[in-house]
Structures are given as structure tokens and as C-alpha cells.
Design a protein around this motif. Structure first.
Motif, PDB file in Angstrom:
ATOM      1  N   HIS A  49      24.588  53.106  -1.559  1.00  0.00           N
ATOM      2  CA  HIS A  49      23.326  52.381  -1.697  1.00  0.00           C
ATOM      3  C   HIS A  49      23.039  52.154  -3.178  1.00  0.00           C
ATOM      4  CE1 HIS A  49      21.610  53.956   2.411  1.00  0.00           C
ATOM      5  NE2 HIS A  49      22.738  53.285   2.538  1.00  0.00           N
ATOM      6  N   LEU A  50      22.525  50.972  -3.482  1.00  0.00           N
ATOM      7  CA  LEU A  50      22.052  50.675  -4.835  1.00  0.00           C
ATOM      8  C   LEU A  50      20.534  50.759  -4.832  1.00  0.00           C
ATOM      9  CD1 LEU A  50      22.783  49.774  -7.720  1.00  0.00           C
ATOM     10  CD2 LEU A  50      22.457  47.411  -6.951  1.00  0.00           C
ATOM     11  N   ARG A  51      19.985  51.599  -5.690  1.00  0.00           N
ATOM     12  CA  ARG A  51      18.541  51.852  -5.712  1.00  0.00           C
ATOM     13  C   ARG A  51      17.935  51.402  -7.046  1.00  0.00           C
ATOM     14  NH1 ARG A  51      18.461  56.681  -2.445  1.00  0.00           N
ATOM     15  NH2 ARG A  51      19.377  56.050  -0.440  1.00  0.00           N
TER      16      ARG A  51
ATOM     17  N   ASN B 209      13.396  53.968  -6.485  1.00  0.00           N
ATOM     18  CA  ASN B 209      14.281  54.567  -5.485  1.00  0.00           C
ATOM     19  C   ASN B 209      14.317  53.772  -4.179  1.00  0.00           C
ATOM     20  OD1 ASN B 209      16.216  56.632  -5.215  1.00  0.00           O
ATOM     21  ND2 ASN B 209      14.882  57.748  -3.796  1.00  0.00           N
ATOM     22  N   GLN B 210      14.071  52.472  -4.272  1.00  0.00           N
ATOM     23  CA  GLN B 210      14.174  51.589  -3.109  1.00  0.00           C
ATOM     24  C   GLN B 210      15.590  51.021  -3.038  1.00  0.00           C
ATOM     25  OE1 GLN B 210      11.069  48.944  -4.474  1.00  0.00           O
ATOM     26  NE2 GLN B 210       9.625  49.716  -2.934  1.00  0.00           N
ATOM     27  N   THR B 211      16.158  50.995  -1.855  1.00  0.00           N
ATOM     28  CA  THR B 211      17.498  50.449  -1.663  1.00  0.00           C
ATOM     29  C   THR B 211      17.441  48.926  -1.658  1.00  0.00           C
ATOM     30  OG1 THR B 211      18.229  52.379  -0.385  1.00  0.00           O
ATOM     31  CG2 THR B 211      19.473  50.340  -0.106  1.00  0.00           C
TER      32      THR B 211
ATOM     33  N   ALA C  52      17.564  40.139  -7.619  1.00  0.00           N
ATOM     34  CA  ALA C  52      17.392  41.482  -8.168  1.00  0.00           C
ATOM     35  C   ALA C  52      16.801  41.387  -9.572  1.00  0.00           C
ATOM     36  CB  ALA C  52      18.728  42.209  -8.206  1.00  0.00           C
ATOM     37  N   ALA C  53      15.734  42.114  -9.801  1.00  0.00           N
ATOM     38  CA  ALA C  53      15.071  42.074 -11.105  1.00  0.00           C
ATOM     39  C   ALA C  53      15.924  42.770 -12.162  1.00  0.00           C
ATOM     40  CB  ALA C  53      13.707  42.740 -11.013  1.00  0.00           C
ATOM     41  N   PRO C  54      15.968  42.254 -13.368  1.00  0.00           N
ATOM     42  CA  PRO C  54      16.693  42.941 -14.436  1.00  0.00           C
ATOM     43  C   PRO C  54      16.148  44.354 -14.653  1.00  0.00           C
ATOM     44  CG  PRO C  54      16.116  40.708 -15.098  1.00  0.00           C
ATOM     45  CD  PRO C  54      15.371  40.984 -13.822  1.00  0.00           C
TER      46      PRO C  54
ATOM     47  N   TYR D 191      19.402  50.541 -12.496  1.00  0.00           N
ATOM     48  CA  TYR D 191      19.580  50.887 -11.095  1.00  0.00           C
ATOM     49  C   TYR D 191      20.572  52.047 -11.012  1.00  0.00           C
ATOM     50  CZ  TYR D 191      17.354  46.413  -9.905  1.00  0.00           C
ATOM     51  OH  TYR D 191      16.465  45.370  -9.785  1.00  0.00           O
ATOM     52  N   HIS D 192      20.618  52.678  -9.854  1.00  0.00           N
ATOM     53  CA  HIS D 192      21.600  53.738  -9.670  1.00  0.00           C
ATOM     54  C   HIS D 192      22.242  53.635  -8.294  1.00  0.00           C
ATOM     55  CE1 HIS D 192      17.769  55.497  -8.187  1.00  0.00           C
ATOM     56  NE2 HIS D 192      18.536  56.128  -7.302  1.00  0.00           N
ATOM     57  N   LEU D 193      23.489  54.106  -8.230  1.00  0.00           N
ATOM     58  CA  LEU D 193      24.244  54.126  -6.979  1.00  0.00           C
ATOM     59  C   LEU D 193      24.234  55.536  -6.406  1.00  0.00           C
ATOM     60  CD1 LEU D 193      27.454  52.085  -7.890  1.00  0.00           C
ATOM     61  CD2 LEU D 193      25.797  51.449  -6.149  1.00  0.00           C
ATOM     62  N   VAL D 194      24.012  55.643  -5.103  1.00  0.00           N
ATOM     63  CA  VAL D 194      24.150  56.915  -4.408  1.00  0.00           C
ATOM     64  C   VAL D 194      25.186  56.736  -3.308  1.00  0.00           C
ATOM     65  CG1 VAL D 194      21.782  57.625  -4.895  1.00  0.00           C
ATOM     66  CG2 VAL D 194      22.300  56.446  -2.749  1.00  0.00           C
ATOM     67  N   ALA D 195      25.869  57.819  -2.973  1.00  0.00           N
ATOM     68  CA  ALA D 195      26.934  57.748  -1.973  1.00  0.00           C
ATOM     69  C   ALA D 195      26.933  59.002  -1.113  1.00  0.00           C
ATOM     70  CB  ALA D 195      28.291  57.559  -2.643  1.00  0.00           C
ATOM     71  N   GLY D 196      27.545  58.876   0.039  1.00  0.00           N
ATOM     72  CA  GLY D 196      27.681  60.005   0.946  1.00  0.00           C
ATOM     73  C   GLY D 196      28.550  59.618   2.125  1.00  0.00           C
ATOM     74  N   LEU D 197      28.570  60.471   3.133  1.00  0.00           N
ATOM     75  CA  LEU D 197      29.403  60.270   4.318  1.00  0.00           C
ATOM     76  C   LEU D 197      28.584  60.525   5.567  1.00  0.00           C
ATOM     77  CD1 LEU D 197      32.378  62.410   2.996  1.00  0.00           C
ATOM     78  CD2 LEU D 197      32.547  59.950   3.373  1.00  0.00           C
ATOM     79  N   TYR D 198      28.930  59.822   6.649  1.00  0.00           N
ATOM     80  CA  TYR D 198      28.290  60.111   7.932  1.00  0.00           C
ATOM     81  C   TYR D 198      29.288  59.942   9.071  1.00  0.00           C
ATOM     82  CZ  TYR D 198      27.668  54.974   8.476  1.00  0.00           C
ATOM     83  OH  TYR D 198      27.865  53.621   8.582  1.00  0.00           O
ATOM     84  N   ARG D 199      28.926  60.535  10.208  1.00  0.00           N
ATOM     85  CA  ARG D 199      29.761  60.429  11.398  1.00  0.00           C
ATOM     86  C   ARG D 199      29.401  59.149  12.146  1.00  0.00           C
ATOM     87  NH1 ARG D 199      28.928  65.947  10.592  1.00  0.00           N
ATOM     88  NH2 ARG D 199      30.847  67.188  10.819  1.00  0.00           N
TER      89      ARG D 199
END
Length: 230
Positions: free
Chosen positions: A142-144, A148-150, A186-188, A191-199
Motif C-alpha cells: 500500500h502507498l500511504r 496514513n491514507q492509502t 496524487a498531490a505532491p 508518501y510511504h510504502l507498507v507491505a505484508g502478507l495474507y492468506r
């Protein structure tokens, strides 16, 4: 042994190599590097492909041997193989996060730290298989924004689905190429990227742990990017 998809997915090849443990992945989307030094590693390609073996050799940055496999007459080239001796395999990397003790995240690398709105964000996640599992986990990114909004996300199995986690062996390093589309509006800003895993079956995320303890929301921050105007 890792066999290029063009051969590994051929029905005749699959029939004659059944039960052999041969694996495959899409080199255009990633790379798999075992660290188990009890076995040599072999990457095999069609002989007509003279680019992939040298490319892997450069990326591995360890001693390799590239050779051509020919037919019995010696006239016709059949395969190109790249061999890595077990003693030359890299050590498992340290991880910045782990997921239920099964998968570790070693690092992430952005292709560019600044991206224009409307353009894709491309990057690489480096995973470490901590133990073999029969499950196929899905990666989410996700890019936030600063609130912290995706604003963008991309889900999918590792290496564009060509090397699912059920194929991973303990100690495998998986270089996983990924991208997500940055909205044109997307406003200038930062931003930050978050990552993870799911089933996939339950959509339940794997619990994330960092060296300092459990991560928030079962995800980890992997990168910071700047978004510029189109």
C-alpha cells in the motif's frame, strides 16, 4: 535446479522431469537464490537465450560457471546452464521483519526515490524463506500519504505468481519485482510504502514482527518516496 518457464511449462519436459524437484520462476519479475550449502544450484535456459545466464551471474556476484549443453552429436546446442557451487552460495541475509516465523523481509529497494503523479512506482522486495510451508501467501503493498491514507495498492503472489510461497525452501532468498500505479491526481509530497502478507482463502494477514516487537496492523513500512507534480 531452476528451469526457465519456456521449458519447465512444456508438457513433454514436465512428463520426463516429473518427481525431479525442478523448479521455475519468471526471471523478468525476480530471482531466487538458495542459501542451503548442502547442494549446488543450477539455472537452465533454452540455448537461444544468451542473455539471462550472464545477467544472473552479474546479479549473484559470486563465482559461476556458464556452459552449453549439446545433443549427443555435439552439433546442436540445447540448453545454457549456469552453475553455482554450494560453497559459493551467499549466507542468509538479516531481516527487518518476519511474518509468523515463516517469511522474513530482508530489504526493499526503490527504482526511484521521486516519482511523478500518474506514473508507476517500481521497486523490489527481498524475502527470505524461514521455513517451508504448504501455504501460498499473497503479498500486499500500500502507498500511504502523510495522513496514513492509502492512495494506491497492489496485491499478488511473489515474482508475478511464478514462484508461490508453497514452492519456497528454507533459506531461499526471493528477489520480488513489484509495481503499483500512482494516481494522476496524487498531490505532491512525501508518501510511504507498507507491505505484508495474507492468506488468500481467509484474507487474514500474517502477524508481523520487527526486531523491536510486533508491528502495527500486521504490516511494515518498507520505503519512503516523494511524489512530484505530473
Amino acid at each position: 535446479v531452476f528451469l526457465a518457464p519456456l521449458w519447465a511449462n512444456d508438457n513433454t519436459v514436465k512428463f520426463f522431469t516429473r518427481g525431479s524437484g525442478i523448479q521455475t520462476f519468471d526471471l523478468g519479475q525476480g530471482l531466487v537464490v538458495p542459501t542451503d550449502r548442502s547442494h549446488d544450484v543450477h539455472y537452465v535456459f533454452p540455448a537461444s537465450d544468451d542473455q539471462d545466464a550472464p545477467a544472473i551471474g552479474r546479479e549473484l556476484n559470486v563465482p559461476v560457471d556458464i556452459s552449453t549443453v549439446r545433443d549427443d552429436t555435439g552439433r546442436f546446442a540445447l540448453l545454457t546452464r549456469l552453475d553455482v557451487r554450494a560453497v559459493d552460495l551467499p549466507a542468509p541475509p538479516a531481516t527487518v521483519a518476519t511474518f509468523e516465523g515463516k517469511v522474513g523481509l530482508a530489504s526493499s529497494v526503490l527504482d526511484a526515490a521521486t516519482v511523478s503523479a500518474g506514473h508507476p512506482v517500481t521497486f523490489q522486495l527481498v524475502w527470505l524463506s524461514l521455513e517451508s510451508t504448504p501455504e501460498d501467501f499473497t503479498v500486499f503493498v500500500h502507498l500511504r500519504n502523510a495522513a496514513n491514507q492509502t492512495i494506491a495498492q497492489a496485491d499478488g503472489q511473489p515474482i508475478a505468481g511464478s514462484f508461490p510461497t508453497s514452492e519456497w525452501q528454507r533459506g531461499d532468498i526471493i528477489f520480488d519485482r513489484r509495481s503499483l500505479d500512482l494516481p494522476a491526481n496524487a498531490a505532491p509530497g512525501q508518501y510511504h510504502l507498507v507491505a505484508g502478507l495474507y492468506r488468500r482463502e481467509t484474507l487474514k494477514r500474517l502477524e508481523a514482527q520487527t526486531p523491536t516487537g510486533r508491528a502495527d496492523s500486521d504490516e511494515v513500512k518498507v520505503a519512503e518516496i516523494s511524489v512530484s507534480a505530473p
